[in-house]
Write a protein that holds these residues in place. Sequence first.
Motif, short mmCIF file in Angstrom:
data_model
loop_
_atom_site.label_atom_id
_atom_site.label_comp_id
_atom_site.label_asym_id
_atom_site.label_seq_id
_atom_site.Cartn_x
_atom_site.Cartn_y
_atom_site.Cartn_z
N ILE A 236 -13.37 26.55 30.33
CA ILE A 236 -13.05 25.86 29.09
C ILE A 236 -13.68 24.47 29.13
O ILE A 236 -13.63 23.78 30.15
N LYS B 42 -10.81 31.75 32.54
CA LYS B 42 -11.84 31.46 31.55
C LYS B 42 -12.27 30.00 31.65
O LYS B 42 -11.42 29.11 31.71
N GLN C 5 -5.58 30.45 17.52
CA GLN C 5 -5.28 31.82 17.15
C GLN C 5 -6.35 32.35 16.19
O GLN C 5 -6.81 31.63 15.31
N ALA D 138 -2.40 24.99 23.47
CA ALA D 138 -2.47 26.43 23.18
C ALA D 138 -3.84 26.78 22.61
O ALA D 138 -4.39 26.02 21.81
N PRO D 139 -4.41 27.92 23.00
CA PRO D 139 -5.71 28.31 22.45
C PRO D 139 -5.60 28.61 20.97
O PRO D 139 -4.54 29.00 20.48
N ALA E 203 -1.36 29.81 35.63
CA ALA E 203 -1.03 28.64 34.81
C ALA E 203 -0.10 27.71 35.59
O ALA E 203 0.76 28.18 36.35
N TYR F 72 -3.14 20.35 28.58
CA TYR F 72 -3.36 21.74 28.21
C TYR F 72 -2.72 22.00 26.85
O TYR F 72 -1.56 21.66 26.62
N GLU G 186 -6.67 29.00 28.98
CA GLU G 186 -6.65 30.46 29.06
C GLU G 186 -6.97 30.84 30.50
O GLU G 186 -7.87 30.27 31.12
#
Length: 227
Positions: A24, A22, A130, A127-128, A77, A125, A19
């Motif tokens: 992580i 942010k 949901q 996907a965060p 990104a 990496y 993200e």
Amino acid sequence: MSSGELLQIHPQELQFPFELRKQISCSLQLSNKSDNYIAFKVKTTNPKKYCVRPNNGVVLPRSTCDITVTMQGQKEAPPDMQCKDKFLLQSVVASPGATAKDITPEMFNKESGYEVDECKLRVVYVAPPQPPSPVREGSDEESSPRASVSENGHSSAVQFQASKAFNERVEPKDTSFQARTLISKVTEERNSVIEQNKRLQQELDLLRRAAKQSRGGIPLMYVIIVG
């Protein structure tokens, strides 16, 4: 789980739910299945981007050690969400009873005569996660009038149907009454206008006759007086 000669590493890659802007973190677990004290050290190709805690230490015999890797917030990104950063975990047999204070850089130098075990870890990496979709407190069936029951034991659906039927009977009557009232009012106004037109017409006729008499000659009253 990666099984090296000295330590088992889980997971084999560092997965960060990426993200923008942010911090992580992700975790690694080192497992020592031997009866030796194993010293370790973590290196990375991008030390300014990551923070590793602890970045070195000693894993006791038949025990584990957890490592937390934190990636600083990124302003943009990478292309195709591909990361080229790499990590290197080095491990070596330490003397019995060794602690983190006993670790020296020479211990991980192969030229110093130590047998150094190395394991490369790549960064991935993902996907965060949901957020879960909101769940309605009650289903449609529970909120339906047919499924609810009133306190006196009668289904509220019956009350609903009765109320609906009552409204259907009453509403047309109310509408018809309003229509009749409106028609009556319009009729009265029309009759009033007609009466006013009649009176105006009568007054206009009188004025016309009076005008004709004044133009026709000497008035009869004047003739009688003179004669």
